[in-house]
Scaffold this active site. Structure first.
Site, PDB file in Angstrom:
ATOM      1  CG  HIS A   1       7.602  -1.724   7.409  1.00  0.00           C
ATOM      2  ND1 HIS A   1       6.459  -1.193   6.856  1.00  0.00           N
ATOM      3  CD2 HIS A   1       7.327  -1.907   8.728  1.00  0.00           C
ATOM      4  CE1 HIS A   1       5.529  -1.064   7.807  1.00  0.00           C
ATOM      5  NE2 HIS A   1       6.043  -1.474   8.940  1.00  0.00           N
TER       6      HIS A   1
ATOM      7  CB  CYS B   1      22.068 -15.299   6.139  1.00  0.00           C
ATOM      8  SG  CYS B   1      22.212 -17.097   6.315  1.00  0.00           S
TER       9      CYS B   1
HETATM   10  N1  APR Z   1       0.914  12.148  -2.394  1.00  0.00           N
HETATM   11  C1  APR Z   1       0.573  11.975  -1.090  1.00  0.00           C
HETATM   12  N2  APR Z   1      -0.046  10.870  -0.611  1.00  0.00           N
HETATM   13  C2  APR Z   1      -0.321   9.904  -1.511  1.00  0.00           C
HETATM   14  C3  APR Z   1      -0.010  10.003  -2.886  1.00  0.00           C
HETATM   15  C4  APR Z   1       0.629  11.192  -3.316  1.00  0.00           C
HETATM   16  N3  APR Z   1       0.966  11.391  -4.600  1.00  0.00           N
HETATM   17  N4  APR Z   1      -0.441   8.871  -3.506  1.00  0.00           N
HETATM   18  C5  APR Z   1      -0.979   8.091  -2.558  1.00  0.00           C
HETATM   19  N5  APR Z   1      -0.928   8.706  -1.365  1.00  0.00           N
HETATM   20  C6  APR Z   1      -1.360   8.188  -0.059  1.00  0.00           C
HETATM   21  C7  APR Z   1      -2.697   7.491  -0.075  1.00  0.00           C
HETATM   22  O1  APR Z   1      -3.762   8.415   0.115  1.00  0.00           O
HETATM   23  C8  APR Z   1      -2.546   6.543   1.119  1.00  0.00           C
HETATM   24  O2  APR Z   1      -2.929   7.194   2.327  1.00  0.00           O
HETATM   25  O3  APR Z   1      -0.426   7.223   0.320  1.00  0.00           O
HETATM   26  C9  APR Z   1      -1.044   6.260   1.161  1.00  0.00           C
HETATM   27  C10 APR Z   1      -0.685   4.880   0.658  1.00  0.00           C
HETATM   28  O4  APR Z   1      -1.212   3.945   1.574  1.00  0.00           O
HETATM   29  P1  APR Z   1      -0.702   2.447   1.502  1.00  0.00           P
HETATM   30  O5  APR Z   1      -0.724   1.990   0.080  1.00  0.00           O
HETATM   31  O6  APR Z   1      -1.467   1.679   2.527  1.00  0.00           O
HETATM   32  O7  APR Z   1       0.844   2.532   1.912  1.00  0.00           O
HETATM   33  P2  APR Z   1       1.441   2.600   3.381  1.00  0.00           P
HETATM   34  O8  APR Z   1       0.566   3.420   4.286  1.00  0.00           O
HETATM   35  O9  APR Z   1       2.852   3.029   3.238  1.00  0.00           O
HETATM   36  O10 APR Z   1       1.389   1.059   3.843  1.00  0.00           O
HETATM   37  C11 APR Z   1       1.963   0.775   5.102  1.00  0.00           C
HETATM   38  O11 APR Z   1       1.647  -1.595   4.689  1.00  0.00           O
HETATM   39  O12 APR Z   1       1.742  -3.350   3.224  1.00  0.00           O
HETATM   40  C12 APR Z   1       2.383  -2.742   4.265  1.00  0.00           C
HETATM   41  O13 APR Z   1       4.672  -2.855   4.653  1.00  0.00           O
HETATM   42  C13 APR Z   1       3.731  -2.268   3.817  1.00  0.00           C
HETATM   43  O14 APR Z   1       4.929  -0.314   4.516  1.00  0.00           O
HETATM   44  C14 APR Z   1       3.682  -0.766   4.016  1.00  0.00           C
HETATM   45  C15 APR Z   1       2.580  -0.604   5.050  1.00  0.00           C
END
Ligand code: APR
Length: 238
Positions: free
Chosen positions: A106, A114
């Protein structure tokens, strides 16, 4: 030679103080992703988008890698097989934690792009729309981040790694954004054993052979210790 493919999400950086997107009070509960994470949002209000990513770049630079990042770097150094990290994260905590084989599907807060000529260079701390491109001089600088509706980076290399992985581990990702949300299915179809490490079960939990629940700073070092003790990451207890 055993091949480990590790997918990380915002949850691995949560204990470094960087927000996740969909947890309670997550980034997308405070910002409209259409306004700050799409090409249309950037075209409509580039200043708002620069402010959003400048704030995240500052937070990323102020954050420190945590025990989970350091454990994955130790795994890469000491495991007798291959370790590749594919991260959805745009912070550089994996690299600052010592990992060298990291693919940012990402993009990265540390990159400037640019929008006119495609030139890439290290991002300034504050990215103003007026900053001219060092190559073509156009004032169309943008964060080198993959926005919704854009195609993720390194996908050919990632598809190949998914076909060849013996073990696929997803750490701290909600499994809600494609194509990353389908990686466990892709790896399993090619014969990989799949493990999820998460604070709570993700939407893709059924795609995994084993699930361990807890904070990444505990789960990841424990898992790395096991893998290095056994000399293999395959078929472990959930
Ligand atoms: N340890 C382990 N897991 C954790 C912790 C922690 N301390 N805190 C939160 N989590 C987990 C949550 O349970 C959840 O499954 O991290 C995950 C966060 O999920 P999202 O906020 O959806 O993040 P992500 O999965 O990386 O999102 C994917 O979405 O918005 C786009 O581009 C953005 O890269 C991102 C993509």
């Amino acid at each position: 030679m055993e091949k480990l493919l590790i997918l990380t999400g915002a949850g691995i950086s949560a204990e470094s103080g960087l927000g996740t997107f969909r947890d309670r009070d997550g980034i997308w509960s405070r910002y409209d992703l259409n306004a700050v994470a799409t090409p249309e949002g950037f075209a409509h209000n580039p200043l708002l988008v620069h402010e959003f990513y400048d704030a995240r770049r500052a937070a990323s630079r102020a954050a420190q890698p945590n025990a989970a990042h350091h454990a994955l770097a130790r795994l890469e150094r000491e495991f007798p097989g291959e370790v590749l990290i594919v991260t959805q994260n745009v912070d550089d905590l994996h690299e600052r934690g010592g990992s060298r084989r990291v693919l940012h599907m990402h993009g990265s807060l540390e990159g400037a792009l640019c929008a006119e000529c495609g030139h890439r260079w290290p991002a300034p701390a504050v990215m103003l729309a007026s900053v001219p491109c060092p190559v073509c001089s156009a004032s169309r600088i943008r964060p080198d981040i993959v926005w919704f509706g854009e195609y993720p980076y390194h996908m050919e290399e990632i598809w190949q790694a998914l076909r060849q992985a013996d073990v696929f581990v997803a750490i701290g990702t909600s499994g809600t954004v494609y194509p990353a949300a389908a990686f466990a299915q892709d790896a399993a179809r090619a014969g990989a054993w799949c493990l999820e490490l998460n604070a709570e079960a993700s939407a893709t939990a059924p795609d995994f052979d084993a699930l361990r629940l807890g904070p990444a700073t505990r789960l990841v070092p424990d898992w790395v210790n096991e893998v290095l003790t056994h000399g293999t990451a395959g078929k472990q207890p959930g």
